[in-house]
Scaffold this motif. Sequence first.
Motif, PDB file in Angstrom:
ATOM      1  N   MET A  53     102.934  60.930  84.568  1.00 30.10           N
ATOM      2  CA  MET A  53     102.814  60.884  86.031  1.00 30.10           C
ATOM      3  C   MET A  53     101.607  60.007  86.367  1.00 30.10           C
ATOM      4  O   MET A  53     100.602  60.037  85.643  1.00 30.10           O
ATOM      5  CB  MET A  53     102.560  62.282  86.577  1.00 30.10           C
TER       6      MET A  53
ATOM      7  N   HIS B 238      98.783  59.066  89.361  1.00 32.06           N
ATOM      8  CA  HIS B 238      98.161  59.439  90.635  1.00 32.06           C
ATOM      9  C   HIS B 238      97.361  58.237  91.117  1.00 32.06           C
ATOM     10  O   HIS B 238      96.390  57.835  90.478  1.00 32.06           O
ATOM     11  CB  HIS B 238      97.248  60.663  90.425  1.00 32.06           C
TER      12      HIS B 238
ATOM     13  N   CYS C 126      95.647  56.270  97.902  1.00 29.91           N
ATOM     14  CA  CYS C 126      96.610  56.779  98.897  1.00 29.91           C
ATOM     15  C   CYS C 126      97.181  58.135  98.509  1.00 29.91           C
ATOM     16  O   CYS C 126      98.048  58.661  99.209  1.00 29.91           O
ATOM     17  CB  CYS C 126      97.744  55.776  99.096  1.00 29.91           C
ATOM     18  N   ALA C 127      96.717  58.681  97.413  1.00 30.72           N
ATOM     19  CA  ALA C 127      97.124  60.034  96.957  1.00 30.72           C
ATOM     20  C   ALA C 127      98.604  60.107  96.593  1.00 30.72           C
ATOM     21  O   ALA C 127      99.178  61.193  96.583  1.00 30.72           O
ATOM     22  CB  ALA C 127      96.778  61.088  97.997  1.00 30.72           C
ATOM     23  N   HIS C 128      99.216  58.961  96.287  1.00 29.13           N
ATOM     24  CA  HIS C 128     100.615  59.014  95.886  1.00 29.13           C
ATOM     25  C   HIS C 128     100.720  59.413  94.414  1.00 29.13           C
ATOM     26  O   HIS C 128      99.991  58.882  93.579  1.00 29.13           O
ATOM     27  CB  HIS C 128     101.282  57.655  96.114  1.00 29.13           C
ATOM     28  N   VAL C 129     101.607  60.331  94.136  1.00 36.88           N
ATOM     29  CA  VAL C 129     101.814  60.789  92.759  1.00 36.88           C
ATOM     30  C   VAL C 129     103.302  60.738  92.449  1.00 36.88           C
ATOM     31  O   VAL C 129     104.120  61.250  93.212  1.00 36.88           O
ATOM     32  CB  VAL C 129     101.306  62.231  92.552  1.00 36.88           C
TER      33      VAL C 129
ATOM     34  N   PRO D 108     106.300  59.736  88.849  1.00 34.92           N
ATOM     35  CA  PRO D 108     106.432  59.294  87.457  1.00 34.92           C
ATOM     36  C   PRO D 108     106.143  57.794  87.319  1.00 34.92           C
ATOM     37  O   PRO D 108     106.340  57.036  88.269  1.00 34.92           O
ATOM     38  CB  PRO D 108     107.900  59.593  87.127  1.00 34.92           C
TER      39      PRO D 108
ATOM     40  N   ASP E 225     108.305  54.943  88.715  1.00 36.57           N
ATOM     41  CA  ASP E 225     108.275  54.591  90.135  1.00 36.57           C
ATOM     42  C   ASP E 225     107.274  53.480  90.414  1.00 36.57           C
ATOM     43  O   ASP E 225     107.395  52.750  91.401  1.00 36.57           O
ATOM     44  CB  ASP E 225     107.898  55.818  90.981  1.00 36.57           C
TER      45      ASP E 225
ATOM     46  N   LYS F  96     103.949  53.431  97.604  1.00 37.51           N
ATOM     47  CA  LYS F  96     103.567  53.899  98.945  1.00 37.51           C
ATOM     48  C   LYS F  96     102.747  52.841  99.700  1.00 37.51           C
ATOM     49  O   LYS F  96     103.021  52.556 100.854  1.00 37.51           O
ATOM     50  CB  LYS F  96     102.763  55.190  98.816  1.00 37.51           C
TER      51      LYS F  96
ATOM     52  N   LYS G  99      99.786  48.560  96.725  1.00 39.89           N
ATOM     53  CA  LYS G  99      98.614  48.016  96.022  1.00 39.89           C
ATOM     54  C   LYS G  99      98.890  47.938  94.527  1.00 39.89           C
ATOM     55  O   LYS G  99      99.633  48.751  93.976  1.00 39.89           O
ATOM     56  CB  LYS G  99      97.397  48.886  96.294  1.00 39.89           C
TER      57      LYS G  99
ATOM     58  N   ASP H   4      95.002  57.563  87.694  1.00 32.65           N
ATOM     59  CA  ASP H   4      94.948  58.289  86.423  1.00 32.65           C
ATOM     60  C   ASP H   4      96.315  58.899  86.151  1.00 32.65           C
ATOM     61  O   ASP H   4      97.247  58.731  86.942  1.00 32.65           O
ATOM     62  CB  ASP H   4      93.823  59.343  86.401  1.00 32.65           C
ATOM     63  N   LYS H   5      96.406  59.514  84.990  1.00 34.28           N
ATOM     64  CA  LYS H   5      97.679  60.138  84.601  1.00 34.28           C
ATOM     65  C   LYS H   5      97.437  61.634  84.440  1.00 34.28           C
ATOM     66  O   LYS H   5      97.056  62.094  83.371  1.00 34.28           O
ATOM     67  CB  LYS H   5      98.196  59.517  83.298  1.00 34.28           C
TER      68      LYS H   5
ATOM     69  N   SER I  50      99.393  64.258  84.432  1.00 37.23           N
ATOM     70  CA  SER I  50     100.334  65.118  83.696  1.00 37.23           C
ATOM     71  C   SER I  50     101.530  64.276  83.265  1.00 37.23           C
ATOM     72  O   SER I  50     101.541  63.063  83.451  1.00 37.23           O
ATOM     73  CB  SER I  50     100.803  66.273  84.583  1.00 37.23           C
TER      74      SER I  50
ATOM     75  N   ILE J  58     106.047  64.470  82.869  1.00 37.71           N
ATOM     76  CA  ILE J  58     107.234  65.190  83.336  1.00 37.71           C
ATOM     77  C   ILE J  58     108.434  64.761  82.492  1.00 37.71           C
ATOM     78  O   ILE J  58     108.504  63.612  82.050  1.00 37.71           O
ATOM     79  CB  ILE J  58     107.468  64.941  84.850  1.00 37.71           C
TER      80      ILE J  58
ATOM     81  N   GLU K 163     114.652  67.072  86.477  1.00 40.64           N
ATOM     82  CA  GLU K 163     113.274  66.716  86.144  1.00 40.64           C
ATOM     83  C   GLU K 163     112.443  67.989  86.100  1.00 40.64           C
ATOM     84  O   GLU K 163     112.532  68.821  87.001  1.00 40.64           O
ATOM     85  CB  GLU K 163     112.720  65.737  87.182  1.00 40.64           C
TER      86      GLU K 163
ATOM     87  N   LYS L 191     110.497  75.326  90.669  1.00 43.64           N
ATOM     88  CA  LYS L 191     109.821  74.286  89.900  1.00 43.64           C
ATOM     89  C   LYS L 191     108.321  74.517  89.959  1.00 43.64           C
ATOM     90  O   LYS L 191     107.756  74.646  91.050  1.00 43.64           O
ATOM     91  CB  LYS L 191     110.169  72.915  90.482  1.00 43.64           C
TER      92      LYS L 191
ATOM     93  N   ARG M  13     102.374  71.211  86.998  1.00 44.58           N
ATOM     94  CA  ARG M  13     100.920  71.301  86.853  1.00 44.58           C
ATOM     95  C   ARG M  13     100.332  69.929  86.563  1.00 44.58           C
ATOM     96  O   ARG M  13     100.820  69.203  85.680  1.00 44.58           O
ATOM     97  CB  ARG M  13     100.560  72.252  85.716  1.00 44.58           C
ATOM     98  N   ASN M  14      99.300  69.591  87.308  1.00 42.63           N
ATOM     99  CA  ASN M  14      98.491  68.423  86.968  1.00 42.63           C
ATOM    100  C   ASN M  14      97.255  68.909  86.236  1.00 42.63           C
ATOM    101  O   ASN M  14      96.499  69.722  86.778  1.00 42.63           O
ATOM    102  CB  ASN M  14      98.073  67.670  88.235  1.00 42.63           C
ATOM    103  N   GLU M  15      97.096  68.432  85.018  1.00 42.80           N
ATOM    104  CA  GLU M  15      95.926  68.863  84.238  1.00 42.80           C
ATOM    105  C   GLU M  15      94.637  68.416  84.923  1.00 42.80           C
ATOM    106  O   GLU M  15      93.636  69.112  84.888  1.00 42.80           O
ATOM    107  CB  GLU M  15      95.981  68.269  82.822  1.00 42.80           C
ATOM    108  N   MET M  16      94.682  67.219  85.521  1.00 40.43           N
ATOM    109  CA  MET M  16      93.494  66.693  86.201  1.00 40.43           C
ATOM    110  C   MET M  16      93.656  66.878  87.703  1.00 40.43           C
ATOM    111  O   MET M  16      94.690  66.521  88.254  1.00 40.43           O
ATOM    112  CB  MET M  16      93.321  65.216  85.873  1.00 40.43           C
TER     113      MET M  16
ATOM    114  N   SER N 242      97.405  64.697  96.951  1.00 39.31           N
ATOM    115  CA  SER N 242      98.178  64.239  95.787  1.00 39.31           C
ATOM    116  C   SER N 242      99.108  65.342  95.301  1.00 39.31           C
ATOM    117  O   SER N 242     100.243  65.071  94.893  1.00 39.31           O
ATOM    118  CB  SER N 242      97.244  63.778  94.660  1.00 39.31           C
TER     119      SER N 242
ATOM    120  N   ASN O 137     101.993  65.473  97.647  1.00 36.54           N
ATOM    121  CA  ASN O 137     102.874  64.313  97.431  1.00 36.54           C
ATOM    122  C   ASN O 137     103.708  64.478  96.157  1.00 36.54           C
ATOM    123  O   ASN O 137     104.855  64.029  96.093  1.00 36.54           O
ATOM    124  CB  ASN O 137     102.049  63.030  97.338  1.00 36.54           C
TER     125      ASN O 137
ATOM    126  N   TRP P 212     101.379  62.571 102.375  1.00 35.90           N
ATOM    127  CA  TRP P 212     100.027  62.876 102.834  1.00 35.90           C
ATOM    128  C   TRP P 212      99.018  61.843 102.311  1.00 35.90           C
ATOM    129  O   TRP P 212      99.165  61.308 101.210  1.00 35.90           O
ATOM    130  CB  TRP P 212      99.607  64.260 102.333  1.00 35.90           C
ATOM    131  N   ASP P 213      98.005  61.589 103.137  1.00 38.20           N
ATOM    132  CA  ASP P 213      96.879  60.748 102.704  1.00 38.20           C
ATOM    133  C   ASP P 213      95.702  61.651 102.357  1.00 38.20           C
ATOM    134  O   ASP P 213      95.710  62.847 102.662  1.00 38.20           O
ATOM    135  CB  ASP P 213      96.485  59.775 103.815  1.00 38.20           C
ATOM    136  N   ILE P 214      94.697  61.035 101.780  1.00 37.91           N
ATOM    137  CA  ILE P 214      93.545  61.815 101.300  1.00 37.91           C
ATOM    138  C   ILE P 214      92.840  62.557 102.432  1.00 37.91           C
ATOM    139  O   ILE P 214      92.642  61.999 103.505  1.00 37.91           O
ATOM    140  CB  ILE P 214      92.550  60.861 100.606  1.00 37.91           C
TER     141      ILE P 214
END
Lengths: 464, 436
Positions: free
Chosen positions: A217, A219, A223-226, A228, A231, A242, A245, A255-256, A258, A260, A269, B128, B131-134, B140, B143, B244-246
């Motif tokens: 995944m 992140h 823009c906080a888009h997360v 796989p 994408d 999103k 950029k 960063d990554k 997690s 999936i 998924e 579902k 989990r995000n480890e970080m 985020s 999203n 969502w934005d930050i």
Amino acid sequence: MFNVLRNSDSAKELVYQGVRLVLVRRVTELQQQWRDYNGLIIDTAIEHEAKAIVEAVRRAKGIESLIPLFINDIQDFPRELVCHTDGFIDTQHQENVAHKTIAINKRLAQIMVKDSSNFDEEIKYKTLGFIYSRNQIFAPFTSRVSRIGYHFPLLSLYYKNEEKTLLKILESLEKQGYIAKTFRDHIHLCKSCDSNYLNFKEICSSCKSADIQARDMIHHFVCAHVAPENDFKTEDGLSCPKCDKHLRHIGIDYDKPSSIFSCNSCANEFQNPEMQASCFDCDTDNTLSELLQKTIGDYSISAHGEQWLFDMQSPLKKQIETSEIDDGTIPISIFKVLLKQEVKRILTTGITSQFVTIQYENAQFKTLNETMQHALKTEIAEIIRSYLLPSDIMTVQDYNLFHIFIPDTKNPYPERIEHIDYNLNKLLNDNIKKEKSPITVTKTALNSNTKIDTLFNYKDLSQC
Amino acid sequence: MLEQLIPEYILYWNAVGIPKFIRVFWYFVLFEFTRYIIIDYVVFAIFSLTKNRRNKCFAQARQALFNENPFVSVIIPGKNEGKHLFKLTKSLDEQTFSNFELIIVDDGSDDETPTIGKNLEQLGLIDKFIRNEMRGGKASAANLALRFSKGKYIVHLDADCSFDRDAIENVLIPFFMDSKIGAVGGNVKVRNYKDSLCAKLQAIEYLKTVSVGRIITSYLGIYKIISGAFGAFKKEAIDAIGGWDIGPGLDGDITVKIRKSGYKVYFEPSAICLTNAPSKFKVLTKQRLRWDKSIIRFRVRKHKDVYFPTANFNWATFFSLTENVFYNVVLDILWWIYIIDIIINYSGSLQFIIPMNFTLYFVMNYVQMSSISLFSERSKEERYLWKYVGLMTLYTGTYLRIVRTAAYYKEFFFKRSFEDPWNPYKSSIQAKRAGL
């Protein structure tokens, strides 16, 4: 160096410091006389011959089967065969072999000879004898030949493809205190065939397909888009769907957090795939919770196990004699004291008391192993106890022999004894095949002339 | 005789006449009384007159909802929320609308949340669990949930909330009343109002600003914030704006984004959600500093284009943000001007002005509470709060105003919201550089 003596055309004997070893090339050379030697040496390059010799010796009945058994070191055999022997020797320069042979035979001589009447008893006897006579840890080793992945000296000869039973034997011996276990490993066995040859794989939680693929995944910080990684992938690298950029630097731009999984069969998924263990031997699919978990250990003989080998005193009998058991009976020694006291009381008061013996007879019971006999005895004792009054006293002489002392009663055949007789007969008749009644109830009125010891002289009716 | 019973300051203001009264209490008369008394009661009057029509429209929309029975994704992003999850699933189990999937995103929890979440997923109580480890921040995590949601509508919840049995049904109904509605806010009330004085005052505040305040703004078409604790979105609308934005303040931000993309935003008072409010003033202060900073960050800076006549100019959005900025930022500045005005021009009459001001606000708060009773479906339970209404003058008029002023100052001059640990530094620094 051994002195080589030729006995016949087909066999030769090695003698060193009085130790006589015979070289064996074929299983057909094994005759009754091999028991006269101090040890045997397998002297063939043919594996199946060597195997046949090992099986013929080690599976023979009695303690003689544990005779020192070596392999001429010019041969090369798999570990699964060698483990049942005492290892390789150099027939030219192996002085230690003589010492090892003497040591093993010395220990074997300490073991009381026993003619085991059933298979379980024989296995127990030989296993304990093997561990004791070799004076070393009874250590299994990993082997693909074994269905459970571990091969055991001696025992694996008996339980080919029945390793679960083998483990049960060892568990039972450990539980009874004959051997002590040091943890080695956990193994997981197929629920269907007890095989350890399993393929562990991650599968789709929805359609159970193993055709799944893990993706990272991404992140995008700004823009906080997360989503796989797919994408974000473009021809130029990574680009945010999103905000468009370009993602250049992990840790700075993105960063990554997690990963999936996606299923190629059903497009599901998910992050937590299920685990499945597929058995290579029987094709059964096991969930992890369905697998049978067993513990593998290294075993050593306990003091209790050694004592059993030396005097063969049954722990059951010992238990009966030394302690009160939890089924409402008292030790026979105390029972006899009370009985003597009762006889003295009869002498002074003139009251009447009854002594009843209940024995159930059947050849089938005799073949039960000790654990089963103990369980049977406990169950029967509980049944009898349920009919008795609190003032009645009961003891157990053997697993099938009970004595009851009914104080201060003039009735030579109390109603409760009738109930016991009827119900035990019914119970045992329903469960065993026998034409005549398996229960014998003997009643004796106690008087001042009663000889206590004569009350306990019973023959083994199961032989009848 | 009667005059002896009336306090001197009342007699004083009675004697000086109305013009001077308005001159001295201009802040109250022009802004507070107008907004919180006159507009509230006017809207309530209109509401009452149109009640039957609205009820009919609501019933038709409800029927349409159950006819279509759309698939809905309920998403719950959060960190260290494991302890609330089982209760939450039980609360959602009771819902009258049940055609939904439940997606929980664990944003780098460092407690038992991963274990609890996975167990609930295995038990089938969660559809579902991701989990995000970080930790990446709430936006985020939301999203991420959005990326894997399959519903036509997205319902965003906080894990520590509980819901009326018809809450999800009611929050979805407005989508069937008007196809231009892109997002619906639920009615968030304080569950733990008996815990402390701090919680009680917030319960009253929520009733005033969240429940009634949002009914009014929604009716006027200028509803400005869909609470993160309970809001519903059309999937196509939220996908179009990229989610969502930050944050901090991401719930207000996404409401503006939805408005700007051409959708209407609606408040549904019958979709009731209960949440725990901070029970200590120290925690509350931190929370309010964060919320108030977000007004400057998003309403004043990020979405400043709303105030200018661009191609996408929209009057409703303009008034929505203007009302928000005016009643928070501008009036806050004006309040301080008012204080200076009084000190300079009427320092000799403070013994009459201060008690009169308190009296005005005291009376206004009770009158306002009466309007809340008219709107509220829990008015009987909320009577418990009536005895604390008098303290609202100090709470909103003084305490919250000071906190707000501090927040605006810090954000306007130093952009302190980008340093808030509520959001991970790695994201905040990038957002600051990008001018978001």
